[in-house]
Scaffold this motif. Structure first.
Motif, PDB file in Angstrom:
ATOM      1  N   PRO A  79      -5.084  -2.648  11.107  1.00 15.45           N
ATOM      2  CA  PRO A  79      -6.595  -2.259  12.451  1.00 15.45           C
ATOM      3  C   PRO A  79      -5.728  -0.743  12.568  1.00 15.45           C
ATOM      4  O   PRO A  79      -4.807  -0.263  13.043  1.00 15.45           O
ATOM      5  N   LEU A  80      -6.911   0.058  13.527  1.00 12.77           N
ATOM      6  CA  LEU A  80      -7.081   1.053  14.383  1.00 12.77           C
ATOM      7  C   LEU A  80      -6.204   0.274  16.124  1.00 12.77           C
ATOM      8  O   LEU A  80      -5.076   0.987  16.079  1.00 12.77           O
ATOM      9  N   LEU A 100     -14.826  -4.501   1.018  1.00 11.53           N
ATOM     10  CA  LEU A 100     -13.898  -4.950  -0.152  1.00 11.53           C
ATOM     11  C   LEU A 100     -15.097  -6.348  -1.200  1.00 11.53           C
ATOM     12  O   LEU A 100     -15.144  -6.738  -2.335  1.00 11.53           O
ATOM     13  N   ILE A 112      -6.232  -6.898  -2.278  1.00  7.93           N
ATOM     14  CA  ILE A 112      -7.188  -6.127  -1.479  1.00  7.93           C
ATOM     15  C   ILE A 112      -6.707  -4.666  -2.196  1.00  7.93           C
ATOM     16  O   ILE A 112      -7.217  -3.397  -1.897  1.00  7.93           O
ATOM     17  N   PHE A 118     -11.476  12.730  17.692  1.00  8.48           N
ATOM     18  CA  PHE A 118     -11.569  12.519  19.294  1.00  8.48           C
ATOM     19  C   PHE A 118     -10.035  11.390  19.985  1.00  8.48           C
ATOM     20  O   PHE A 118     -10.157  10.383  20.672  1.00  8.48           O
ATOM     21  N   PRO A 121      -8.551  11.622  13.373  1.00  7.64           N
ATOM     22  CA  PRO A 121      -9.824  12.047  13.810  1.00  7.64           C
ATOM     23  C   PRO A 121      -9.978  12.207  15.066  1.00  7.64           C
ATOM     24  O   PRO A 121      -9.091  12.521  15.666  1.00  7.64           O
ATOM     25  N   GLN A 157      -9.095   4.408   2.405  1.00  5.95           N
ATOM     26  CA  GLN A 157      -7.570   4.517   1.697  1.00  5.95           C
ATOM     27  C   GLN A 157      -7.479   3.447   0.599  1.00  5.95           C
ATOM     28  O   GLN A 157      -6.587   2.831  -0.581  1.00  5.95           O
ATOM     29  N   ILE A 158      -7.190   2.639   2.048  1.00  2.00           N
ATOM     30  CA  ILE A 158      -7.148   1.119   1.125  1.00  2.00           C
ATOM     31  C   ILE A 158      -7.615   0.015   0.029  1.00  2.00           C
ATOM     32  O   ILE A 158      -6.845  -0.691  -0.983  1.00  2.00           O
ATOM     33  N   THR A 204      -4.796   7.883   9.298  1.00  4.00           N
ATOM     34  CA  THR A 204      -6.230   8.864   9.830  1.00  4.00           C
ATOM     35  C   THR A 204      -6.174   9.736  11.326  1.00  4.00           C
ATOM     36  O   THR A 204      -5.091   9.577  12.291  1.00  4.00           O
ATOM     37  N   LYS A 209      -3.148 -11.744  -2.503  1.00 10.74           N
ATOM     38  CA  LYS A 209      -4.118 -11.681  -1.327  1.00 10.74           C
ATOM     39  C   LYS A 209      -3.818 -10.183  -1.411  1.00 10.74           C
ATOM     40  O   LYS A 209      -4.487  -9.098  -1.340  1.00 10.74           O
ATOM     41  N   LEU A 228       0.886  -1.194  -0.391  1.00 12.90           N
ATOM     42  CA  LEU A 228       0.196  -0.351  -0.111  1.00 12.90           C
ATOM     43  C   LEU A 228       1.213   1.053  -0.224  1.00 12.90           C
ATOM     44  O   LEU A 228       0.387   2.252  -0.801  1.00 12.90           O
ATOM     45  N   GLN A 273     -12.342   5.257   7.062  1.00  9.86           N
ATOM     46  CA  GLN A 273     -11.705   6.102   5.862  1.00  9.86           C
ATOM     47  C   GLN A 273     -10.715   6.071   5.456  1.00  9.86           C
ATOM     48  O   GLN A 273     -10.727   4.963   4.600  1.00  9.86           O
ATOM     49  N   LYS A 274     -10.139   4.697   6.294  1.00 16.63           N
ATOM     50  CA  LYS A 274      -8.706   4.241   6.216  1.00 16.63           C
ATOM     51  C   LYS A 274      -8.699   2.786   5.118  1.00 16.63           C
ATOM     52  O   LYS A 274      -8.355   3.072   4.699  1.00 16.63           O
ATOM     53  N   GLN A 314     -11.062 -13.043   5.712  1.00 17.35           N
ATOM     54  CA  GLN A 314     -10.027 -11.477   6.804  1.00 17.35           C
ATOM     55  C   GLN A 314      -9.311 -11.601   5.762  1.00 17.35           C
ATOM     56  O   GLN A 314      -8.035 -12.509   4.849  1.00 17.35           O
ATOM     57  N   ILE A 315      -8.319 -10.682   6.530  1.00 16.97           N
ATOM     58  CA  ILE A 315      -6.830  -9.773   5.565  1.00 16.97           C
ATOM     59  C   ILE A 315      -5.358 -10.585   6.114  1.00 16.97           C
ATOM     60  O   ILE A 315      -5.156 -11.108   5.272  1.00 16.97           O
ATOM     61  N   THR A 370     -10.510  -6.708  14.426  1.00 19.08           N
ATOM     62  CA  THR A 370     -11.416  -5.042  14.937  1.00 19.08           C
ATOM     63  C   THR A 370     -11.668  -4.459  13.833  1.00 19.08           C
ATOM     64  O   THR A 370     -12.130  -5.331  13.155  1.00 19.08           O
ATOM     65  N   HIS A 382     -17.008   6.158  12.551  1.00 21.95           N
ATOM     66  CA  HIS A 382     -15.513   6.029  12.415  1.00 21.95           C
ATOM     67  C   HIS A 382     -14.592   6.176  11.217  1.00 21.95           C
ATOM     68  O   HIS A 382     -14.941   5.709  10.630  1.00 21.95           O
ATOM     69  N   SER A 383     -13.036   6.541  12.032  1.00 21.99           N
ATOM     70  CA  SER A 383     -12.035   6.394  10.771  1.00 21.99           C
ATOM     71  C   SER A 383     -11.940   5.525  10.500  1.00 21.99           C
ATOM     72  O   SER A 383     -11.300   5.321   9.560  1.00 21.99           O
ATOM     73  N   ARG A 391       2.459   1.602  -3.665  1.00 20.93           N
ATOM     74  CA  ARG A 391       2.004   1.627  -4.778  1.00 20.93           C
ATOM     75  C   ARG A 391       0.815   2.977  -4.177  1.00 20.93           C
ATOM     76  O   ARG A 391       0.402   3.930  -5.661  1.00 20.93           O
ATOM     77  N   SER A 399     -12.041  -2.087  12.421  1.00 18.70           N
ATOM     78  CA  SER A 399     -11.275  -1.434  11.362  1.00 18.70           C
ATOM     79  C   SER A 399     -11.163  -2.416  10.261  1.00 18.70           C
ATOM     80  O   SER A 399     -11.553  -2.834   9.082  1.00 18.70           O
ATOM     81  N   GLU A 400     -10.663  -4.036  10.925  1.00 19.26           N
ATOM     82  CA  GLU A 400     -10.544  -5.511   9.706  1.00 19.26           C
ATOM     83  C   GLU A 400     -12.179  -5.391   9.294  1.00 19.26           C
ATOM     84  O   GLU A 400     -12.130  -5.928   8.469  1.00 19.26           O
TER      85      GLU A 400
END
Lengths: 480, 480
Positions: free
Chosen positions: A347-348, B155, A191, A327, A325, B190-191, A323, A187, A155, B186-187, B345-346, B145, B182-183, A158, B147-148
């Protein structure tokens, strides 16, 4: 979460787990259950009222353990290992005890800073170039898996090239690797939206020991350039999954650099071996890499998951993955005084994984870790000798680390070039539960893989594995 | 990994962790260290020789714990909680003990099948529509998470639409959510390569309690359609991060369906509350969703990480995320007799995370879990009343679950509409180490967030937190 109840129950769990390790060799290595076995044993809804820990542990013993494939068994030789150790286990306990979510520095400074410290430690053990250390523009980070490591590298690469050429050129971006590269790269391309026809798996032949030949890469790149395509990412492997082949990093890296491509080196399995001076040469050329990954959770005694990734330009990662945000804003982050690893990964949230790696490095020390690796490699050498000493078998690829690729030689004019014969051998052995090994296909031939690397594996286990193989081979060959 | 050494050392670690919980309230909640503190305390390379566990534990006490922000402290009110519990902790221990890597069914059938069982259990607790159960075409999976979770949903949706319209239309794909989402979304965009200008964060106003208004969505979609763009993904939130707002799922879902869009519902925080019948109505409309996520690791006593994702069409995930390399092929997978969660999953590797969720559900039971949630919500109600009873403060958004958004009312004509005043209040309180809370910005105003949800938080802690707030406010206002 009462401290004294925790103490009492966790002591019980310690004994349960220690007893599991005591009895580990009695279980079939590969689980022998049938698909769907568990739903027949468990109720179809959660209980309304609490149940006792003892009831649950009884169920673990009777219902769960039969469905476990015992990666920690000394008779586990499949895939690549997934090491558990006392230090790694204790680190996992401590991490689960704190149970912090370390996305930003402020959410537990120690969880971020310990990553920085131990990744520098391991970088020095591997003699990685200084640009990978935290003191420069690069640095290391713990990812969950090598899949995530290669994905974030891809990523970053890219987005770096798209910032230059324009995002509408995504369809022109070309990724290269040998056809022995791990499927995680494919993979990652899926993605990241890399077109499947732009993902070049270059043939690595038996004649080159399944290594990617630099000339093959050069040629592919030059064809693509002349077609108006944009080569931008090369992944080389140190210790491929099929046969532990080592791509020639130095030559490949120079080609990547000449074409202004991102060069990622995936040493997920074999990277650990390179902490030994006598194996370090396999990393020669890593100085050409933009990113380098290896899994401490495979062969360096650190419980899963703990995948280490170093980059030379951390900003490339951050530009792709950050990112900001409201919060999550905080003084330390806003002042750019700290690292926020949320911006280096998918992940976050992040677990406090550096604890276990730190504990492994301290409780064992560099010398013991080196000896641990050497011992496995010696056991693999011994196994290779056993295979060579029996003319019914043949070794199918050079043994560089602790993986031996071999097969039963099919009788002359045997159908399918020994595919079914070797499949049957593997199936019979795995079904016996005595050892567990896995396979690959090399140059169209079905090949058995025996990877030494479980922490409890000793010489006697390797010898016993060989006996099991010989006995099953005798039976199979007698039935032809 | 000697069983008896493991036993001895792990018992020591249990006592260390139990003592940590005993003394938890004595530590400042938010770590008070300065950036870079740890590298000054630790050596700059790994030791050559082993060190003792006692030395390491001494270092944890003296060097690591000061750098820990104590998410398990009863005085932790920041962000959203990250629950630890005895059952969750024991499940993590057991998982670390087995240390399996459950990418495919065969690598530990129990690790796959227990996910299927417990995700069905939780789906029933949440009264999710039957299409999310494993018995149909859908099913649940544990991700690391949220996020995932949102990334894999995105995807799957991206690839589904691109298969229909052609992959060259990536630049036309439009994603919608409220600006309170939640951000992580956005992420994910991007991915996935979604163009940043195609990511629509629709304004959610105070007048609608920060919920996404269906008409706003409809209008945006219709403008985009008429511009030749392709709306394909909508993310709604049940319990936004800033203010725990609940988007109107039913109306939004119908709009998504009418436009043939993928509808993802992110209930990372508030999903847990919906196991209580009196809060279940917040999920009304989830039957319109294609995917639904909630984090058991936030507020359901399951140690981090354990993010639950259900989909109605598991094949959509699998089509995006599967790979099938030779070295992972096995009879059970080839016969399509089993689920291989690697394709949902990723990452490739998976920890045995279902154990901890299973243990939480069994050791506490549904009724206690409901009461646990109710207790936190009642404490938040009490805190809200305290805020309302002091005219110097004001509540800034409706309190729906256990989050209270409030601020100190700035004196008339006060500069910056109270931004600096409330920032200073938060900073002073967090620096005191007595409690830890975080902030957001709502309608341009700096707002404090107090989220009740740490397992050890009792009425006395909420009352004490209020006293801390009042005292600091008095000081601050006196200094204006």
């Amino acid at each position: 979460m009462d401290a004294e109840q925790l103490r009492e129950n966790a002591h019980k769990m310690v004994d349960f787990i220690a007893d599991y390790y005591k009895n580990l060799e009695d279980f079939p290595v590969l689980s022998q259950v049938k698909p769907g076995y568990l739903s027949e044993l468990l109720p179809d809804s959660a209980p309304r009222q609490p149940e006792s820990l003892q009831d649950i542990l009884d169920d673990v013993q009777q219902k769960i353990i039969p469905g476990v494939t015992h990666w920690q068994s000394p008779n586990y030789f499949a895939y690549y290992p997934s090491n558990s150790s006392i230090a790694g286990f204790l680190g996992e306990m401590l991490s689960a005890g704190f149970n912090i979510v370390g996305f930003s520095w402020i959410t537990s400074p120690a969880a971020t800073e310990l990553v920085v410290v131990v990744l520098d430690w391991v970088a020095k053990m591997l003699k990685l170039p200084n640009q990978f250390l935290s003191s420069g523009l690069g640095g290391g980070v713990i990812q969950g898996t090598a899949s995530e490591a290669v994905l974030v590298a891809l990523l970053a690469a890219r987005d770096k090239i798209l910032r230059r050429v324009g995002k509408e050129y995504l369809n022109k971006l070309i990724v290269y690797a040998s056809d022995q590269a791990h499927s995680a790269l494919q993979k990652a391309c899926q993605i990241a939206g890399i077109y499947s026809e732009n993902f070049r798996l270059l043939k690595a032949e038996q004649s080159s020991n399944y290594e990617l030949v630099p000339e093959v890469l050069s040629e592919a790149i030059s064809i693509d350039f002349s077609s108006g395509l944009i080569p931008f990412f090369l992944c080389a492997t140190v210790g491929t999954t099929s046969s532990a082949a080592v791509d020639p990093l130095c030559a490949l890296g120079k080609i990547a650099k000449a074409s202004d491509m991102w060069f990622h080196v995936d040493a997920a399995y074999a990277g650990s071996a390179c902490i030994c001076p006598e194996f370090r040469h396999h990393l020669d050329g890593v100085e050409e890499a933009d990113s380098f990954g290896m899994n401490a959770h495979k062969w360096l005694l650190t419980n899963f998951d703990c995948s280490l990734l170093w980059v030379k330009d951390r900003n490339a990662l951050i530009q792709s993955l950050s990112t900001n945000p409201e919060f999550l804003k905080n003084k330390a982050s806003q002042e750019n005084a700290v690292v926020d690893f949320k911006d280096w990964q998918i992940p976050l949230g992040r677990r406090f994984r550096s604890l276990k790696l730190w504990m492994v490095l301290r409780m064992y020390g560099q010398e013991n870790l080196q000896n641990y690796i050497r011992n496995h490699i010696n056991l693999a050498k011994q196994f290779e000798q056993l295979v060579k000493s029996d003319s019914r078998f043949e070794v199918m690829a050079p043994r560089t680390f602790s993986l031996v690729c071999f097969r039963l030689v099919p009788p002359p004019n045997h159908q399918d070039n020994g595919y079914k014969l070797n499949y049957s051998l593997m199936d019979a052995i795995n079904t016996s539960g005595k050892i567990f090994l896995s396979h690959t296909v090399l140059s169209g031939k079905f090949v058995l893989r025996l990877a030494v690397g479980a922490p409890l594996t000793e010489e006697k286990h390797v010898e016993a594995a060989w006996k099991v193989l010989q006995n099953h081979a005798t039976t199979l060959l007698g039935n032809i």
